[in-house]
Design a protein around this motif. Structure first.
Motif, mmCIF file in Angstrom:
data_model
loop_
_atom_site.group_PDB
_atom_site.id
_atom_site.type_symbol
_atom_site.label_atom_id
_atom_site.label_comp_id
_atom_site.label_asym_id
_atom_site.label_seq_id
_atom_site.Cartn_x
_atom_site.Cartn_y
_atom_site.Cartn_z
ATOM 1 N N GLY A 21 5.506 -0.199 3.198
ATOM 2 C CA GLY A 21 4.682 0.760 2.474
ATOM 3 C C GLY A 21 5.318 2.131 2.535
ATOM 4 N N PHE A 22 4.722 3.091 1.829
ATOM 5 C CA PHE A 22 5.250 4.456 1.883
ATOM 6 C C PHE A 22 4.190 5.455 1.439
ATOM 7 C CE2 PHE A 22 6.587 2.959 -2.388
ATOM 8 C CZ PHE A 22 6.144 3.975 -3.215
ATOM 9 N N ASP A 23 4.409 6.705 1.827
ATOM 10 C CA ASP A 23 3.609 7.791 1.262
ATOM 11 C C ASP A 23 4.518 8.928 0.838
ATOM 12 O OD1 ASP A 23 4.045 9.515 3.543
ATOM 13 O OD2 ASP A 23 2.271 8.728 4.544
ATOM 14 N N ILE A 24 4.013 9.724 -0.093
ATOM 15 C CA ILE A 24 4.704 10.905 -0.607
ATOM 16 C C ILE A 24 3.700 12.056 -0.531
ATOM 17 C CG2 ILE A 24 5.835 11.979 -2.592
ATOM 18 C CD1 ILE A 24 6.612 9.169 -3.548
ATOM 19 N N VAL A 25 4.135 13.188 0.021
ATOM 20 C CA VAL A 25 3.203 14.287 0.277
ATOM 21 C C VAL A 25 3.820 15.632 -0.090
ATOM 22 C CG1 VAL A 25 2.083 13.021 2.155
ATOM 23 C CG2 VAL A 25 3.984 14.549 2.692
ATOM 24 N N GLU A 26 2.932 16.649 -0.099
ATOM 25 C CA GLU A 26 3.303 18.069 -0.187
ATOM 26 C C GLU A 26 3.804 18.510 -1.560
ATOM 27 O OE1 GLU A 26 2.635 20.313 2.055
ATOM 28 O OE2 GLU A 26 2.388 19.249 3.959
ATOM 29 N N LEU A 27 3.360 17.848 -2.639
ATOM 30 C CA LEU A 27 3.550 18.436 -3.971
ATOM 31 C C LEU A 27 2.514 19.535 -4.130
ATOM 32 C CD1 LEU A 27 4.868 18.444 -6.799
ATOM 33 C CD2 LEU A 27 3.117 16.797 -7.502
ATOM 34 N N CYS A 28 2.981 20.736 -4.387
ATOM 35 C CA CYS A 28 2.107 21.901 -4.561
ATOM 36 C C CYS A 28 2.329 22.405 -5.989
ATOM 37 C CB CYS A 28 2.468 22.966 -3.530
ATOM 38 S SG CYS A 28 1.360 24.367 -3.461
ATOM 39 N N VAL B 235 0.827 -1.202 0.000
ATOM 40 C CA VAL B 235 0.000 0.000 0.000
ATOM 41 C C VAL B 235 0.865 1.258 0.000
ATOM 42 C CG1 VAL B 235 -1.850 1.241 1.176
ATOM 43 C CG2 VAL B 235 -1.800 -1.262 1.233
ATOM 44 N N THR B 236 0.532 2.167 -0.912
ATOM 45 C CA THR B 236 1.229 3.439 -1.043
ATOM 46 C C THR B 236 0.185 4.552 -1.107
ATOM 47 O OG1 THR B 236 1.233 3.383 -3.477
ATOM 48 C CG2 THR B 236 3.067 2.306 -2.354
ATOM 49 N N LEU B 237 0.598 5.754 -0.721
ATOM 50 C CA LEU B 237 -0.310 6.897 -0.755
ATOM 51 C C LEU B 237 0.398 8.102 -1.339
ATOM 52 C CD1 LEU B 237 -0.581 5.389 2.315
ATOM 53 C CD2 LEU B 237 -2.644 6.792 2.311
ATOM 54 N N PHE B 238 -0.394 8.985 -1.964
ATOM 55 C CA PHE B 238 0.156 10.243 -2.475
ATOM 56 C C PHE B 238 -0.779 11.376 -2.052
ATOM 57 C CE2 PHE B 238 1.632 13.600 -5.112
ATOM 58 C CZ PHE B 238 2.963 13.306 -5.383
ATOM 59 N N GLY B 239 -0.206 12.346 -1.310
ATOM 60 C CA GLY B 239 -0.999 13.481 -0.841
ATOM 61 C C GLY B 239 -0.913 14.656 -1.778
ATOM 62 N N GLY B 240 -1.580 15.697 -1.393
ATOM 63 C CA GLY B 240 -2.022 16.059 -0.085
ATOM 64 C C GLY B 240 -0.904 16.523 0.832
ATOM 65 N N GLU B 241 -1.377 17.235 1.857
ATOM 66 C CA GLU B 241 -0.443 17.727 2.860
ATOM 67 C C GLU B 241 -0.026 16.597 3.802
ATOM 68 O OE1 GLU B 241 -2.784 19.240 6.542
ATOM 69 O OE2 GLU B 241 -3.214 20.621 4.900
#
Length: 291
Positions: free
Chosen positions: A248-255, A101-107
């Motif tokens: 797992g991992f997440d990546i966040v804060e692409l603006c 499971v991976t996630l992409f944000g978002g803050e």
């Protein structure tokens, strides 16, 4: 968010029943305090991914053939607390299906929910945070689920290792284990093996994209000078995937900025690189292809 396959991959690699990877978009930007726009990050990341070559030269692989299911976005935004709970439940559901499971944000506040789910699912979890900011406030602006609090719960309930930190409030020192913090100004020293040695076998990685130097990734809400560069980051990630079980991992804060697309593309390449390392270097119910 429009529903497409991740990276435009063929449908046969994008079905939930076949995919080994789940990608959960979380377009949330409810608590950021400077530049807004992280809620547009998942769409910009997916658009860049569609224009990315899917053969990884370094690992000589096409990891998308392991299958990547693009899950429906978590769109709960009525409050930070309800968003965190929705992320937690969604993440826990896919972990229970034995997906990577991976996630992409978002803050970065989305990571409170994702880390909570992984910590309940894997024993003795290490969280490795790549970030410009410590994010260790117990509460900020009336909420414990603010982006400035993203790592507080992890600091109390997991083995937290922080890399690239170069901005924080003095109050956060109270909650920081400086023996497991690799500040930005110290990264010129030999630090990677030391950090690996502090990790437990199971590792979750959370990457705030402001960990990178703004010269290579300017499109983030709170850029800070003196950050990580591309190949040193890949070297550290590769070590983790080789030596630990990254769960797992997440990546966040692409603006995203409509006039600056290289940041979107870096985020897209980073995500794909991490998948490539996962399946190159770790036994995921298959014969390990480690060198």
């Amino acid at each position: 968010m429009s529903k497409k396959n991740y990276a435009g991959i063929p449908d046969k690699y994008a079905r939930i029943d076949e995919a080994k990877v789940v990608l959960i978009p979380v377009p949330y930007d409810g608590t950021s305090t400077w530049q807004k726009g992280a809620d547009k990050g998942p769409d910009a990341f997916l658009e860049a991914s569609e224009n990315m070559e899917v053969y990884d030269i370094e690992t000589r692989s096409e990891v998308y053939k392991k299958g990547v299911y693009l899950a429906p976005a978590v769109t709960e935004n009525s409050s930070p607390e309800k968003m965190v709970e929705a992320v937690y439940k969604t993440t826990k559901n896919y972990i229970a299906q034995e997906k990577f499971v991976t996630l992409f944000g978002g803050e970065h506040s989305i990571s409170i929910g994702s880390i909570r789910a992984f910590n309940e699912s894997f024993e003795d979890l290490t969280v490795v945070q790549l970030d410009a900011h410590a994010d260790l406030r117990p509460e900020y602006e009336g909420s414990k689920c603010n982006h400035a609090c993203a790592m507080y719960e992890a600091s109390k309930k997991t083995n937290l290792i922080q890399v690239g930190i170069r901005s924080m409030d003095i109050s956060e020192t109270e909650h920081m284990d400086e023996n497991q913090v690799y500040f930005g100004h110290d990264l010129y020293e030999d630090w990677m093996d030391d950090a690996i040695g502090q990790m437990t076998p199971n590792v979750f990685i959370t990457i705030d994209l402001d960990a990178f130097d703004p010269s290579i990734l300017p499109s983030t809400g709170t850029p800070e000078p003196g950050g990580l560069f591309w190949y040193e980051t890949l070297e550290f990630l590769k070590l983790m995937f080789k030596k630990k079980n990254v769960v797992g991992f997440d990546i966040v804060e692409l603006c995203p900025n409509k006039n600056e697309k290289s940041s979107d593309f870096l985020a897209a390449k980073l995500y794909y690189k991490m998948l490539s390392y996962k399946f190159k270097y770790q036994n995921y119910n298959e014969e390990n292809d480690d060198e």
